[in-house]
Design a protein around this motif. Structure first.
Motif, mmCIF file in Angstrom:
data_model
loop_
_atom_site.group_PDB
_atom_site.id
_atom_site.type_symbol
_atom_site.label_atom_id
_atom_site.label_comp_id
_atom_site.label_asym_id
_atom_site.label_seq_id
_atom_site.Cartn_x
_atom_site.Cartn_y
_atom_site.Cartn_z
ATOM 1 N N PHE A 106 0.752 -1.353 -0.236
ATOM 2 C CA PHE A 106 -0.268 0.055 -0.435
ATOM 3 C C PHE A 106 1.005 0.951 -0.095
ATOM 4 N N ASP A 107 1.932 1.573 0.447
ATOM 5 C CA ASP A 107 2.580 1.925 0.942
ATOM 6 C C ASP A 107 3.869 2.823 -0.904
ATOM 7 N N GLU A 108 3.756 1.681 -1.061
ATOM 8 C CA GLU A 108 4.199 2.463 -2.449
ATOM 9 C C GLU A 108 3.744 2.230 -3.547
ATOM 10 N N GLY A 109 2.235 2.222 -3.050
ATOM 11 C CA GLY A 109 1.144 3.256 -3.989
ATOM 12 C C GLY A 109 0.606 2.257 -4.885
#
Lengths: 328, 211
Positions: free
Chosen positions: A213-216
């Protein structure tokens, strides 16, 4: 006919339910604490139970259309669970037992989930998959007790979904939103699949999913990947338990049993082994009083009652520590 | 591998067939597809379990632990051809044995697991179904599909935790004797190295939310 009032209060929900010895659920009401942010604090949950408990008990009696004098037994969730919640619930149960002059029964929360599920499904001897915010267990009856064949080595599946949901901005409980988004996802991203014997571990998967998720990456694809991985692991340990015990009934219960994809996967497992499958209906799958009341009736039938002086709560009560005298 | 034979066991994730070749008996272990998993997970599991099993069986042998020898592997249909061991799982015979004989077998089970751990590997599914006893009371260990290399204290602790759980669920009336003799064998083989693993085993059990 015997009528039992059951009180459930092991974690974030408080419930009161009334069941007859014929297996009729006369009433079943509950309320779940939904914190605005963060997780469940045991003290806040116990305050929730203390505040709403008497109202819910009154409502359960009204809904059942009986008078308090018709109650023959009081049963309560003696454990396992969060200490403050258990103590609040036990205090209400003791007071009612003394006031009405009726026997008190201490019920094991996990055993109650299996027994109400067996009542609803008509199953005699299932392999039970019990999945909720606090539990992920595969349980079956062997040698006079319900025994945990497999469980999570770290966090429960519902907790994993909630922690992930919080990370991505979903409100508690996150499971239904993850399920909705997963339906729109189509690309599978590999997540750690961790099965050890009949046990499972979700913490590595959770960390990886948060990183995706943090990587988009698109949230619907992550939700899809989480569900397929987490449920695949559960299916595998369920299958191991079925192969090991050679039982031919599979029961799915607990709050996470609402998930349709999990149901579909476990139905597939049962089919592969020629076993019958039942998903417990939502009103009886979550934490509620009817399951405590019904198990109380079963225990009452074999004389398993408590003196007030020995009715202390058992926060770490293991499933296999309860004698199951009502089963052969 | 296309070999004819009789199914002798259908487990949770594999089909075991006994086949005759070159006047000897062999086991063909095949991991079929699971229709309820998505293909990406299904094929990656079948491949990784097959490869782990081969590697685990061979590494264990090199550590002095008796395992069936692997003769061939087919990564197209995820099958392994290995020796057939004419033994019975400890799970099946445990209740027919005297407590001394049973204790001695458990002691050897503990030593076997310790030898694997010393060699840096965990079995991953150390149940009494996976310990075969032959007529001369030799012990063999099988089913390495969940085995892992480069084992940490945590992984070894989980291995022991799984033994404890298997004894609880399959041998509830004999679990104390069986567990204590298994641990005794484990400690005798590993010496001081066993301590942190035993501590971790207890910690893992306490870690679950309720027990």
């Amino acid at each position: 006919m015997t009528i039992c009032l059951g009180l459930e209060g092991t974690a974030h929900s408080f419930g009161a339910g009334i069941v007859s010895s014929e297996g009729l659920v006369l009433s079943n009401v509950w309320d779940m604490l939904r914190p605005d942010e963060g997780g469940i604090h045991p003290r806040e949950a116990s305050q929730h139970h203390a505040y709403l408990g008497p109202l819910l008990i009154r409502q359960s009696i009204d809904d059942a259309g009986i008078s308090p004098k018709q109650i023959d037994i009081i049963a309560f969730s003696q454990g396992p669970g969060l200490g403050p919640c258990l103590r609040t619930t036990a205090t209400m149960a003791r007071s009612l037992s003394l006031h009405l002059g009726v026997p008190l029964i201490g019920v094991n929360h996990c055993v109650a989930h299996i027994e109400i599920g067996s009542l609803e499904s008509g199953f005699n001897d299932p392999v039970t998959i019990y999945v909720s915010g606090g539990n992920s267990q595969v349980i079956a009856f062997a040698g006079g007790r319900y025994r945990t064949f497999g469980e999570t080595l770290d966090i429960a599946i519902g907790n994993m979904l909630d922690v992930f949901g919080r990370h991505v901005g979903m409100r508690f409980p996150a499971g239904p939103k993850v399920e909705k988004l997963a339906k729109m996802g189509s690309t599978y991203h590999t997540l750690p699949y961790s099965v050890k014997g009949m046990d499972i571990s979700y913490s590595g998967m959770l960390t990886s999913a948060r990183r995706l998720f943090d990587e988009g990456l698109p949230l619907d694809d992550i939700c899809y990947s989480i569900q397929e991985t987490a449920f695949g692991m559960l299916a595998e340990v369920a299958e191991r338990a079925i192969a090991h015990t050679k039982k031919n009934e599979v029961l799915l219960t607990g709050g996470v049993a609402r998930n349709n994809r999990l149901t579909e996967i476990l139905q597939g497992v049962a089919d592969r082994h020629g076993a019958r499958f039942h998903r417990v209906s939502p009103p009886l799958a979550g934490d509620q009083g009817a399951m405590i009341a019904w198990t109380g009736i079963l225990q009452y039938g074999v004389g398993d009652t408590l003196e007030i002086s020995s009715s202390g709560v058992l926060p770490k009560w293991r499933t296999d520590e309860q004698d199951i005298g009502w089963k052969e | 591998m296309r070999l004819e034979g009789a199914h002798i066991a259908i487990g949770a994730e594999s089909i075991i067939t006994k086949v005759a070749l070159w006047d000897r008996s062999f086991v063909l272990k095949t991991r079929p597809s699971k229709p309820y998993l998505i293909p990406a997970i299904d094929s990656s599991l079948r491949a990784s379990r097959t490869s782990r099993e081969c590697k685990g069986l061979n590494v264990a042998r090199s550590l002095g632990v008796p395992t069936p020898a692997v003769h061939a592997i087919d990564l197209n249909d995820y099958s392994i051809l290995m020796d057939y061991i004419p033994g019975t799982p400890l799970k099946q015979v445990a209740s027919t044995l005297g407590s001394t004989t049973l204790g001695n077998l458990c002691y050897r089970f503990g030593r076997i697991i310790a030898k694997l751990h010393r060699g840096g590997m965990v079995h991953g599914d150390p149940t009494t179904s996976n310990l075969l006893i032959t007529s001369n009371e030799k012990t063999w260990i099988i089913d390495f599909g969940l085995s892992e290399m480069n084992a940490t204290v945590e992984m070894k602790g989980v291995d022991l935790h799984l033994i404890k759980r298997a004894l609880e669920t399959s041998h509830w009336d004999m679990q104390e004797n069986m567990l204590s003799r298994t641990i005794e064998g484990y400690v005798d083989e590993l010496g001081k190295e066993a301590e942190p693993v035993l501590e971790r085993m207890d910690a893992i059990r306490e870690r679950g939310r309720y027990h």
